[in-house]
Design an enzyme around this catalytic site. Structure first.
Site, PDB file in Angstrom:
ATOM      1  CD  GLU A  86      -2.877  -1.312   0.415  1.00 35.41           C
ATOM      2  OE1 GLU A  86      -3.110  -0.327  -0.305  1.00 35.41           O
ATOM      3  OE2 GLU A  86      -3.502  -2.372   0.333  1.00 35.41           O
TER       4      GLU A  86
ATOM      5  CB  CYS B   6      -1.591   7.357   1.107  1.00 35.73           C
ATOM      6  SG  CYS B   6      -2.981   6.618   1.947  1.00 35.73           S
TER       7      CYS B   6
HETATM    8  P1  NAD Z   1       8.467   4.684   4.695  1.00 39.13           P
HETATM    9  O1  NAD Z   1       8.456   3.872   3.457  1.00 39.13           O
HETATM   10  O2  NAD Z   1       9.607   5.577   4.935  1.00 39.13           O
HETATM   11  O3  NAD Z   1       8.350   3.760   5.993  1.00 39.13           O
HETATM   12  C1  NAD Z   1       7.270   2.880   6.187  1.00 39.13           C
HETATM   13  C2  NAD Z   1       7.691   1.759   7.122  1.00 39.13           C
HETATM   14  O4  NAD Z   1       8.674   0.955   6.477  1.00 39.13           O
HETATM   15  C3  NAD Z   1       8.318   2.225   8.427  1.00 39.13           C
HETATM   16  O5  NAD Z   1       7.824   1.426   9.476  1.00 39.13           O
HETATM   17  C4  NAD Z   1       9.800   1.985   8.206  1.00 39.13           C
HETATM   18  O6  NAD Z   1      10.536   1.770   9.379  1.00 39.13           O
HETATM   19  C5  NAD Z   1       9.764   0.728   7.373  1.00 39.13           C
HETATM   20  N1  NAD Z   1      10.968   0.470   6.564  1.00 39.13           N
HETATM   21  C6  NAD Z   1      11.876   1.361   6.099  1.00 39.13           C
HETATM   22  N2  NAD Z   1      12.814   0.725   5.369  1.00 39.13           N
HETATM   23  C7  NAD Z   1      12.506  -0.581   5.376  1.00 39.13           C
HETATM   24  C8  NAD Z   1      13.083  -1.745   4.776  1.00 39.13           C
HETATM   25  N3  NAD Z   1      14.181  -1.684   4.021  1.00 39.13           N
HETATM   26  N4  NAD Z   1      12.483  -2.937   4.978  1.00 39.13           N
HETATM   27  C9  NAD Z   1      11.357  -3.025   5.713  1.00 39.13           C
HETATM   28  N5  NAD Z   1      10.770  -1.968   6.305  1.00 39.13           N
HETATM   29  C10 NAD Z   1      11.326  -0.749   6.132  1.00 39.13           C
HETATM   30  O7  NAD Z   1       7.085   5.505   4.666  1.00 39.13           O
HETATM   31  P2  NAD Z   1       6.595   6.599   5.704  1.00 39.13           P
HETATM   32  O8  NAD Z   1       7.378   7.867   5.501  1.00 39.13           O
HETATM   33  O9  NAD Z   1       6.520   6.015   7.064  1.00 39.13           O
HETATM   34  O10 NAD Z   1       5.090   6.829   5.211  1.00 39.13           O
HETATM   35  C11 NAD Z   1       4.733   7.742   4.226  1.00 39.13           C
HETATM   36  C12 NAD Z   1       4.449   7.029   2.925  1.00 39.13           C
HETATM   37  O11 NAD Z   1       3.443   6.047   3.140  1.00 39.13           O
HETATM   38  C13 NAD Z   1       3.870   7.958   1.870  1.00 39.13           C
HETATM   39  O12 NAD Z   1       4.452   7.654   0.624  1.00 39.13           O
HETATM   40  C14 NAD Z   1       2.388   7.604   1.854  1.00 39.13           C
HETATM   41  O13 NAD Z   1       1.727   7.881   0.655  1.00 39.13           O
HETATM   42  C15 NAD Z   1       2.432   6.147   2.146  1.00 39.13           C
HETATM   43  N6  NAD Z   1       1.156   5.680   2.693  1.00 39.13           N
HETATM   44  C16 NAD Z   1       0.389   4.866   1.916  1.00 39.13           C
HETATM   45  C17 NAD Z   1      -0.835   4.444   2.392  1.00 39.13           C
HETATM   46  C18 NAD Z   1      -1.727   3.546   1.576  1.00 39.13           C
HETATM   47  O14 NAD Z   1      -2.644   2.983   2.149  1.00 39.13           O
HETATM   48  N7  NAD Z   1      -1.486   3.375   0.295  1.00 39.13           N
HETATM   49  C19 NAD Z   1      -1.271   4.844   3.658  1.00 39.13           C
HETATM   50  C20 NAD Z   1      -0.453   5.662   4.410  1.00 39.13           C
HETATM   51  C21 NAD Z   1       0.781   6.073   3.927  1.00 39.13           C
END
Ligand code: NAD
Length: 526
Positions: free
Chosen positions: A244, A278
């Protein structure tokens, strides 16, 4: 933003800050790879008992967890607001209210959705065969979540995974770990054992270790860049993933829409959660004939917003999550200006602020070629562009790598539906904006770079089970005509089957009877 550090940070520690004040809220463990492995082993053991629990037992725990949340409503809303910067009003309206509804829905309906399903197998059913699908739990589900809806996103998925009979390891965002731990505490108070739901705080390395640990599925919500990294790592162990990811969601306003309502929707859709949803409105396309009148309303409504601490009841727009996130917004706004767009209101960091506050910003004369119309901004900006025809509106909306949600505003519902069906996005709303993640009954997920797989609704629950086909022959007394003992007679039988049996009609199948009997007689001799 100045962070107040009273104690030195330990190597395996993460500090949670209030992004509005820069003050420390607490410290949590940055869970090591070894501890992730142990948690996975414990989760796998706990799965053996949890998978056997009845839907009624699981429902009891989830409904109890709802009661815990209701008993601690103010405290939980405050924690969400403090750790994410969002107004308390939004912690309630956009996180707690929808997730409580999701909880009761899946607690009450998972059994019905996952009921074994008989399949009509046509003519084979007439000769004693039957097929059904069982929805088996997967095992240990790993949930990796972002900071922008730190309660609703992971808690919804936790509930769905548990109701489907899985055990869960949740790795919340390192920016909102205290809300993540709160989810564990809620279920502990509801009587769930620790190994059925384990919260592992940590940064991206802990998330990566969870992907590598051998979990049976990863439910990931976050950025496109991290999603791609996870898909790549998960491919090494063929761990299935739901992704997502981000969005660049368009809002289309036709000239016949109610402009007052559409302008309020645009302002809320762009600036709620400080634009860090998002499905925020990240691009607005308005019909040229009404652009001036509509934009003036948007600017006026934006200027009336109260921008301040989330902890204050009348705050409409709170702080952003971090200085980093704010810098992306600053860069996009600077690029808009440089490329010829006009900043009508906002456009800068809030004067004299203690934290990551960026003013709600309305931009006109935006073009799809500009950076802020192509990359996810994830902040309080509303860039406005114009269109002349329905076809042009659809083309502009679809001119993006993303496809999470979109919204269309018109009083002509036939036009609204037509345009909606032509937009390449996982959810398209007509005369509504942004909020459908809050409808737990409907599927949520993206097209294109916004990800794959679904969460929420029946389709989301089906992501958390393995469909198993059970096929039974109740009369195993006669050999099958397609078994060994091939001959010219067999070939004639198969040709007749191709013509008649495979036609899907009983009348046609009956025509096969003499040839079938001849073949069976032949088989009996072998
Ligand atoms: P992010 O990708 O930086 O982090 C998300 C999660 O992934 C965190 O818990 C982080 O610690 C973890 N993570 C980071 N690197 C990783 C790796 N290599 N392996 C596994 N896990 C890892 O995103 P963010 O800044 O926390 O959130 C914002 C983003 O999320 C925006 O792009 C937003 O659009 C998206 N988002 C999407 C939805 C949806 O339902 N489509 C909902 C909310 C947010």
């Amino acid at each position: 933003m100045s962070a107040v550090l009273e104690f030195p940070v330990k190597q395996n520690e993460i500090i949670s800050y209030n992004p509005a004040t820069g003050l420390e809220l607490g410290r949590v463990e940055n869970t090591s790879e070894a501890d992730v492995k142990t948690a996975f082993e414990n989760g796998s053991k706990a799965f053996q008992a949890w998978r056997k629990t009845s839907f009624a037992e699981r429902k009891k725990i989830v409904m109890k967890a709802r009661e815990v949340i209701l008993a601690e409503l103010d405290e939980i809303a405050r924690l969400i607001s403090d750790e994410s910067g969002k107004p308390i009003a939004e912690a309630l309206s956009a996180e707690i209210v929808p997730v409580l509804d999701l909880m009761q829905y899946f607690a009450r309906n998972a059994a019905k959705i996952l009921k074994p399903e008989k399949i009509n197998i046509g003519q084979l059913g007439l000769i004693g065969r039957s097929s059904k699908i069982l929805y088996q739990p997967l095992g240990v589900v790993g949930i990796i979540s972002p900071w922008n809806f730190p309660l609703a996103i992971p808690l919804g998925e936790v509930v769905m995974a548990l109701m489907a009979g899985n055990t869960v390891i949740l790795k919340p965002s390192e920016l909102t770990p205290l809300v993540g731990l709160k989810i564990g505490e809620i279920f502990e108070k509801a009587g769930l054992s620790e190994n059925v739901l384990r919260i592992l705080t940590g940064d991206g390395r802990t998330g990566a270790a969870l992907v590598d640990a051998g979990v049976n599925k990863i439910m990931f919500t976050g950025s496109v860049a991290t999603g791609k990294r996870i898909a790549e790592n998960a491919a090494k162990t063929l761990t299935p993933v739901v992704l997502e990811l981000g969005g660049k969601d368009p809002m289309i306003i036709f000239g016949d829409a109610d402009l007052e309502i559409a302008a309020s929707a645009a302002v809320w859709g762009a600036f709620t959660n400080s634009g860090q949803a998002c499905s925020s409105v990240e691009r607005l396309y308005v019909e040229e004939t009404i652009a001036e009148e509509f934009t003036a309303k948007v600017v006026e409504k934006t200027r009336r917003l109260t921008h301040g601490f989330g902890s204050e009841a009348a705050t409409d727009v709170g702080s952003m999550i971090s200085e980093n996130q704010l810098k992306t917004v600053e860069n996009h706004v600077a690029d808009f200006e440089k490329s010829g767009a006009k900043i009508l209101t906002g456009g800068k960091r809030k004067a004299d602020s203690t934290g990551a506050f960026f003013e709600p910003t309305v931009i006109s004369q935006a073009k799809n070629s500009m950076r802020g119309m192509r990359e996810e901004t994830f902040g309080p900006t509303l860039p406005i562009a114009t269109f002349k025809t329905e076809q042009e509106a659809v083309e502009l909306a679809n001119d993006t790598d993303f496809g999470l949600t979109a919204s269309v505003w018109t009083n002509d519902l036939a036009k609204g539906r037509r345009v909606a069906e032509n937009i390449l996005a996982g959810t398209v709303t007509v005369n509504e904006v942004l909020y459908t993640h809050g409808i737990g009954q409907t599927p949520w997920g993206g097209f294109k770079q916004s990800g794959y797989g679904r969460t929420h609704g029946k389709l989301g629950l089906l992501e958390l089970v393995a469909p198993q086909h059970i096929h039974v022959n109740r009369f195993p007394l006669i050999p099958n005509v397609w078994w060994f003992g091939y001959s010219q007679n067999a070939i004639d039988t198969f040709k007749a089957m191709a013509r008649h049996f495979s036609a899907g009609s009983l009348v046609q199948t009956m025509k096969l009877t003499p040839q079938m009997l001849k073949r069976l007689k032949e088989l009996r001799k072998k």
